[in-house]
Write a protein that holds these residues in place. Structure first.
Motif, mmCIF file in Angstrom:
data_model
loop_
_atom_site.group_PDB
_atom_site.id
_atom_site.type_symbol
_atom_site.label_atom_id
_atom_site.label_comp_id
_atom_site.label_asym_id
_atom_site.label_seq_id
_atom_site.Cartn_x
_atom_site.Cartn_y
_atom_site.Cartn_z
ATOM 1 N N ALA A 166 0.829 -1.211 0.000
ATOM 2 C CA ALA A 166 0.000 0.000 0.000
ATOM 3 C C ALA A 166 0.860 1.257 0.000
ATOM 4 C CB ALA A 166 -0.928 -0.013 1.211
ATOM 5 N N GLY A 167 1.965 1.207 0.750
ATOM 6 C CA GLY A 167 2.845 2.372 0.775
ATOM 7 C C GLY A 167 3.507 2.638 -0.560
ATOM 8 N N LEU A 168 3.971 1.570 -1.218
ATOM 9 C CA LEU A 168 4.631 1.742 -2.516
ATOM 10 C C LEU A 168 3.671 2.241 -3.580
ATOM 11 C CD1 LEU A 168 7.013 -1.345 -2.832
ATOM 12 C CD2 LEU A 168 7.638 1.039 -2.442
ATOM 13 N N ILE A 169 2.438 1.704 -3.582
ATOM 14 C CA ILE A 169 1.483 2.115 -4.629
ATOM 15 C C ILE A 169 1.155 3.594 -4.499
ATOM 16 C CG2 ILE A 169 -0.780 1.720 -3.528
ATOM 17 C CD1 ILE A 169 0.214 0.401 -6.989
ATOM 18 N N LYS A 170 1.196 4.104 -3.275
ATOM 19 C CA LYS A 170 0.934 5.534 -3.071
ATOM 20 C C LYS A 170 2.100 6.378 -3.577
ATOM 21 C CE LYS A 170 -2.134 5.039 0.968
ATOM 22 N NZ LYS A 170 -2.244 3.581 1.016
ATOM 23 N N ILE A 171 3.307 6.008 -3.149
ATOM 24 C CA ILE A 171 4.485 6.780 -3.557
ATOM 25 C C ILE A 171 4.652 6.766 -5.069
ATOM 26 C CG2 ILE A 171 7.009 6.753 -3.498
ATOM 27 C CD1 ILE A 171 5.808 8.035 -1.059
ATOM 28 N N ARG A 172 4.361 5.614 -5.702
ATOM 29 C CA ARG A 172 4.522 5.495 -7.152
ATOM 30 C C ARG A 172 3.350 6.085 -7.922
ATOM 31 N NH1 ARG A 172 6.428 -0.801 -6.718
ATOM 32 N NH2 ARG A 172 8.687 -0.457 -6.750
ATOM 33 N N ARG A 224 5.761 -1.128 -12.500
ATOM 34 C CA ARG A 224 4.370 -1.287 -12.929
ATOM 35 C C ARG A 224 3.608 -2.135 -11.907
ATOM 36 N NH1 ARG A 224 4.941 -2.456 -19.474
ATOM 37 N NH2 ARG A 224 6.021 -0.489 -19.999
ATOM 38 N N GLN A 225 3.790 -1.794 -10.676
ATOM 39 C CA GLN A 225 3.173 -2.530 -9.577
ATOM 40 C C GLN A 225 1.655 -2.612 -9.727
ATOM 41 O OE1 GLN A 225 3.733 -0.592 -5.813
ATOM 42 N NE2 GLN A 225 2.551 -2.108 -4.657
ATOM 43 N N ARG A 226 1.131 -3.820 -9.606
ATOM 44 C CA ARG A 226 -0.315 -4.028 -9.598
ATOM 45 C C ARG A 226 -0.824 -3.834 -8.180
ATOM 46 N NH1 ARG A 226 -1.133 -9.754 -12.426
ATOM 47 N NH2 ARG A 226 -3.333 -9.204 -12.175
ATOM 48 N N MET A 227 -2.032 -3.279 -8.064
ATOM 49 C CA MET A 227 -2.499 -2.856 -6.751
ATOM 50 C C MET A 227 -3.026 -4.019 -5.910
ATOM 51 S SD MET A 227 -4.561 0.606 -5.874
ATOM 52 C CE MET A 227 -5.998 0.279 -6.870
ATOM 53 N N ASN A 228 -4.045 -4.719 -6.363
ATOM 54 C CA ASN A 228 -4.588 -5.884 -5.669
ATOM 55 C C ASN A 228 -4.684 -7.006 -6.691
ATOM 56 O OD1 ASN A 228 -5.241 -5.022 -2.895
ATOM 57 N ND2 ASN A 228 -6.557 -3.549 -3.922
ATOM 58 N N ALA A 229 -3.891 -8.038 -6.512
ATOM 59 C CA ALA A 229 -3.866 -9.103 -7.509
ATOM 60 C C ALA A 229 -3.631 -10.447 -6.850
ATOM 61 C CB ALA A 229 -2.776 -8.834 -8.554
ATOM 62 N N SER A 230 -4.334 -11.451 -7.366
ATOM 63 C CA SER A 230 -4.106 -12.838 -6.969
ATOM 64 C C SER A 230 -3.413 -13.534 -8.131
ATOM 65 C CB SER A 230 -5.424 -13.534 -6.650
ATOM 66 O OG SER A 230 -6.064 -12.925 -5.556
ATOM 67 N N PHE A 231 -2.321 -14.201 -7.859
ATOM 68 C CA PHE A 231 -1.559 -14.858 -8.903
ATOM 69 C C PHE A 231 -1.952 -16.319 -9.072
ATOM 70 C CE2 PHE A 231 1.119 -11.368 -7.323
ATOM 71 C CZ PHE A 231 1.229 -10.636 -8.500
ATOM 72 N N ASN A 232 -2.990 -16.738 -8.338
ATOM 73 C CA ASN A 232 -3.542 -18.078 -8.513
ATOM 74 C C ASN A 232 -5.016 -18.029 -8.141
ATOM 75 O OD1 ASN A 232 -3.742 -18.879 -5.476
ATOM 76 N ND2 ASN A 232 -1.633 -18.154 -5.723
ATOM 77 N N ARG A 233 -5.779 -19.009 -8.594
ATOM 78 C CA ARG A 233 -7.225 -19.009 -8.385
ATOM 79 C C ARG A 233 -7.611 -19.397 -6.968
ATOM 80 N NH1 ARG A 233 -9.518 -15.812 -12.072
ATOM 81 N NH2 ARG A 233 -8.778 -16.293 -14.184
ATOM 82 N N TYR A 234 -6.619 -19.688 -6.145
ATOM 83 C CA TYR A 234 -6.913 -20.053 -4.762
ATOM 84 C C TYR A 234 -6.648 -18.891 -3.810
ATOM 85 C CZ TYR A 234 -7.097 -24.591 -6.911
ATOM 86 O OH TYR A 234 -7.433 -25.636 -7.747
ATOM 87 N N HIS A 235 -6.264 -17.729 -4.367
ATOM 88 C CA HIS A 235 -6.073 -16.497 -3.590
ATOM 89 C C HIS A 235 -5.104 -16.704 -2.429
ATOM 90 C CE1 HIS A 235 -9.395 -14.302 -5.622
ATOM 91 N NE2 HIS A 235 -9.874 -15.530 -5.766
ATOM 92 N N LEU A 236 -4.000 -17.372 -2.719
ATOM 93 C CA LEU A 236 -2.965 -17.591 -1.723
ATOM 94 C C LEU A 236 -1.710 -16.826 -2.104
ATOM 95 C CD1 LEU A 236 -3.389 -21.436 -1.119
ATOM 96 C CD2 LEU A 236 -4.326 -19.555 0.230
#
Length: 478
Positions: A165-171, A312-324
């Motif tokens: 959250a901090g990085l997404i704000k600064i960027r 190019r940071q993504r804000m909220n992302a799941s990299f698998n369908r199990y949200h882990l």
């Protein structure tokens, strides 16, 4: 087995497990109360239609095997019941081998809901709850001392939430870098709370201090979670305090509460004057399970770490369908002005310049200027939250807003139940329309004199009047 256990975090385990169980309970109840209008068989984005075009590998869910509104409701209430049992301490009165499957079942049930929830379940706190809910399963119960590895993984999750959250704000938005974002944020956030008006009217120098403090708490403090005690415990306390500040300033579903619960993983029992209980060592099979889980988290952390380091940071992302092992972040961009879509209806059969239009009132989002912003969180009003996006761009609503209008024209019971006030309780309207307004918080003088929390200005028509037949044709392709 001193390398594996940490009996001095017994209270932390209690907070983590019962806190996550409480949030699961709220999430399941919210799903049960809202799903029919949102994703039910006759809802705005029906689950059966979604499943017809989505394979299991893309959306693993028990509803891939069978779906009906009754089965979905049963799933929600079973999840709520099991969550309540764990909240009451049921996980500590059964053997360790029996407690784990209960946590796993709750996770499977909520994963099944999220993976068919489509737009309504596309927010970071859904993934955060699933990841945290899976993690606390490996904390065990009172049959053993808390595992050190899992406590560290809980801190790693807090780190990703806060540092991301901090990085997404600064960027992102320049106002975070020049410390002015809170000139606007309390007013333009999705669903302001009862104290948001007061936060907005704090002196601007204090707003700048708030933003600077936010940068410290999100960009510096997370690293201290991995320091020796008492530094790590103090860092956990800072996270808890700053998250409580956010709880007071707005409605962000259970995002802040999950973070608060997880931050307690860094706070040892002695911080609150509790003596460590004597707990036995874990069985070998449990040690193996925890070690395998820890290795899996390390492997799955590669993509979130790469995302954190990426420009190019993504804000909220799941990299698998199990949200882990997800990546998190919020409010990379802050709006400078607040627009609201107001839905109106009329009982007139013919539209003239004298037609009387009546407003639908939502439970959470701003509407009536005399109404003080309500406290909603940690409960989540999904329709209200999405309506905030609708005001930003019609693209956010193209898949479901026409169906919403159709359901209003039918006076659909499940849909109007999502609203605070239906101006047509006896018979449905003949037309509905949407208008776009610019909202701003009233001043101190305006609040005292006019008793209004908001002032609004009409910007124009958002959706022209739609009749019942036209709405049905639009949503059915007729």
């Amino acid at each position: 087995m001193q390398w594996f256990t940490a009996p001095e975090y017994w209270l932390a385990r209690q907070v983590l497990q019962r806190g996550i169980a409480a949030i699961y309970l709220i999430a399941f109840v919210a799903a049960a109360r809202q799903f029919r209008a949102l994703i039910g068989e006759r809802g705005m984005l029906p689950v059966p239609r979604y499943l017809a075009r989505t394979p299991f590998r893309a959306a693993p869910s028990i509803f891939q095997l069978h779906y009906s509104d009754r089965f979905f409701a049963l799933t929600c209430w079973v999840g709520a019941l099991l969550s309540a049992v764990l909240l009451a301490g049921g996980g500590d009165v059964v053997p360790l081998w029996a407690a784990l499957p209960v946590w796993l079942l709750i996770w499977v049930l909520y994963l099944s809901i999220v993976n068919v929830g489509q737009t309504w379940y596309s927010f970071g706190w859904e993934s955060l709850l699933l990841e945290a809910g899976f993690l606390v399963m490996f904390l065990g119960n009172d049959d053993i001392a808390p595992p050190v590895l899992v406590l560290w993984l809980a801190r790693w999750l807090v780190f990703r939430v806060e540092f991301g959250a901090g990085l997404i704000k600064i960027r992102g938005d320049s106002c975070w870098r020049n410390l002015t974002c809170l000139y606007y944020h309390h007013e333009t956030q999705p669903i302001p709370g009862p104290l948001s008006w007061y936060f907005h009217h704090l002196p601007k120098p204090l707003h700048r201090v708030e933003v600077a403090g936010n940068h410290v708490s999100q960009l510096v403090v997370p690293f201290l979670l991995f320091a020796p005690q008492p530094v790590a415990g103090a860092a956990g306390v800072v996270v808890v305090v700053t998250q409580l500040w956010l709880v007071l300033s707005g409605n962000f579903a259970w995002l802040n509460w999950v973070t608060i619960v997880l931050a307690c993983s860094a706070i040892p029992d002695r911080f609150v004057g509790i003596a460590c209980p004597s707990l036995p060592d874990p069985p070998v099979w449990f040690v193996v399970v925890v070690v395998v889980f820890a290795v899996a988290v390390i492997v799955l952390s590669y993509r979130p770490v790469h995302n954190l380091l990426s420009r190019r940071q993504r804000m909220n992302a799941s990299f698998n369908r199990y949200h882990l092992v997800n990546t998190y972040g919020a409010f990379g961009v802050v709006g400078r002005a607040r627009d609201e879509v107001v839905i109106e209806g009329t009982a007139d059969t013919r539209l003239t310049e004298h037609t009387v239009w009546l407003e639908y009132e939502f439970k959470g989002k701003p509407g009536d200027v005399h109404r003080r912003p309500p406290q909603i969180a940690p409960y989540h009003l999904r329709l209200d939250w999405l309506m905030w996006f609708v005001a930003i761009s019609p693209a956010y609503a193209k898949d479901w807003l026409p169906a919403f209008l159709r359901l209003l024209l039918d006076n659909d019971a499940d849909t109007v139940r999502l609203l605070r006030r239906n101006p047509f309780p006896e018979s449905p309207p003949h037309y509905v329309r949407a208008r776009l307004y610019r909202y701003r918080f009233s001043s101190w003088h305006e609040l005292r004199r006019e008793h209004v929390w908001w002032h609004r200005t009409l910007l124009g028509e958002y959706i022209p009047p739609v009749a019942r037949r036209a709405a049905h044709d639009q949503t059915t392709g007729g």
